[in-house]
Scaffold this motif. Sequence first.
Motif, PDB file in Angstrom:
ATOM      1  N   GLN A 246      15.785 -24.748  -5.911  1.00 51.98           N
ATOM      2  CA  GLN A 246      15.507 -23.492  -5.116  1.00 51.98           C
ATOM      3  C   GLN A 246      14.424 -22.181  -6.268  1.00 51.98           C
ATOM      4  O   GLN A 246      13.539 -21.005  -5.783  1.00 51.98           O
ATOM      5  CB  GLN A 246      17.054 -22.594  -5.170  1.00 51.98           C
ATOM      6  N   LYS A 247      14.738 -22.826  -7.470  1.00 47.51           N
ATOM      7  CA  LYS A 247      13.540 -22.470  -8.506  1.00 47.51           C
ATOM      8  C   LYS A 247      12.200 -23.163  -8.910  1.00 47.51           C
ATOM      9  O   LYS A 247      11.164 -22.537  -9.168  1.00 47.51           O
ATOM     10  CB  LYS A 247      14.508 -22.368  -9.092  1.00 47.51           C
ATOM     11  N   TYR A 283       8.080 -22.749 -12.653  1.00 53.59           N
ATOM     12  CA  TYR A 283      10.001 -22.657 -12.130  1.00 53.59           C
ATOM     13  C   TYR A 283       9.956 -20.783 -12.443  1.00 53.59           C
ATOM     14  O   TYR A 283       9.522 -19.821 -13.310  1.00 53.59           O
ATOM     15  CB  TYR A 283      10.359 -23.251 -13.574  1.00 53.59           C
ATOM     16  N   GLU A 284      10.538 -20.657 -11.592  1.00 54.63           N
ATOM     17  CA  GLU A 284      10.359 -19.282 -10.641  1.00 54.63           C
ATOM     18  C   GLU A 284      11.179 -18.185 -11.870  1.00 54.63           C
ATOM     19  O   GLU A 284      13.276 -18.480 -10.910  1.00 54.63           O
ATOM     20  CB  GLU A 284      10.851 -19.045  -9.598  1.00 54.63           C
ATOM     21  N   ALA A 290       6.786 -16.201 -12.304  1.00 54.32           N
ATOM     22  CA  ALA A 290       7.080 -18.073 -12.527  1.00 54.32           C
ATOM     23  C   ALA A 290       5.743 -18.804 -13.614  1.00 54.32           C
ATOM     24  O   ALA A 290       4.440 -18.762 -13.083  1.00 54.32           O
ATOM     25  CB  ALA A 290       6.736 -18.584 -11.232  1.00 54.32           C
TER      26      ALA A 290
END
Length: 328
Positions: A246-247, A283-284, A290
């Motif tokens: 998700q990230k 990586y958000e 990010a």
Amino acid sequence: MVKYLAASLAALTAATPVMAQDHSKHVGHGDHQMSATPEEAPVTDHSIMDHSKMDHGGNKTKPIDDAKVDGSMDHSDHQIGKSMSSTPHMETGRIKAADAIWGADAMRASREALYAEHGNMQIFWFQGDRAEYRAREGEDGYLWDVQGYYGGDIDKFWFKSEGEGSFGEPIEDAEIQALYSRAIAPFFDLQAGIRQDLTGPTRTHAVIGIQGLAPYMFEIDAAAFLSEKGDLTARIEAEYDQRLTQKLILQPRAEANFSAQNIPELGIGAGIDDLELGLRLRYEIVPEFAPYIGAEQEWKIGNSRDFAIASGEDASVTNYVIGIRFWF
């Protein structure tokens, strides 16, 4: 006395006429058969009942045919449904289907209000696609690649800027673009405007290109540039976001520059000028912010390679990058 009252009650019951029951509003008689035991079942004069609509074929029941139901039923709802479904607008599900019911004149004011409040809104958007530190052999460097726009769904003013350099030295390359952008497809814009080089022998270029989302979710930015000197060059960039979690997102990226002729003063050779291939993992923390790390390889090709070697530059450079991607 008790026997006298029982006899009187029996006589009174026998003298009372049995009322005919109207079953025309019942879907079936199964409920009556299940709920009435032999002792509780009312005495009914079956000579008055109409059994023409009853199913005597055993336990099987037939679906009710609306055309055969007693005429006392109100079919107005069915008629409304049929008339609506037979309207061409309702069958196709067009956006103007309400016109078929209330009329185009009645709906015009509502449609204009909806467009004014929710359509063609003026939006400002800004993105730092790449803002990074570059570790490499020799002098470490930096790079920026930003863009944004202001406008509505169809027409926008689009601006872009990118550049790079080495720490402790003058900026190697820098440019800025101002473009008019027009949507030509659901995921593509046609762009035209000017590009101004800010370093080296400066050039002003006319720009025409396209930008958007290609099939399989590739982001494409391609443009051709014609300078005031008559030099014709082109650039195409493509990147793809592969979501691992998700990230966590892995982004391959490619960029190629082309030239229709040799431009010695800019170190550009005819054909493919240079090629860049990179891979970044970001990586958000939130979608708008990010950090990322990655690596990118650059090659000078053909005559551009010869120009680079002649000027003492490396024709192939590997960059290890760390940066931030953001938007608002």
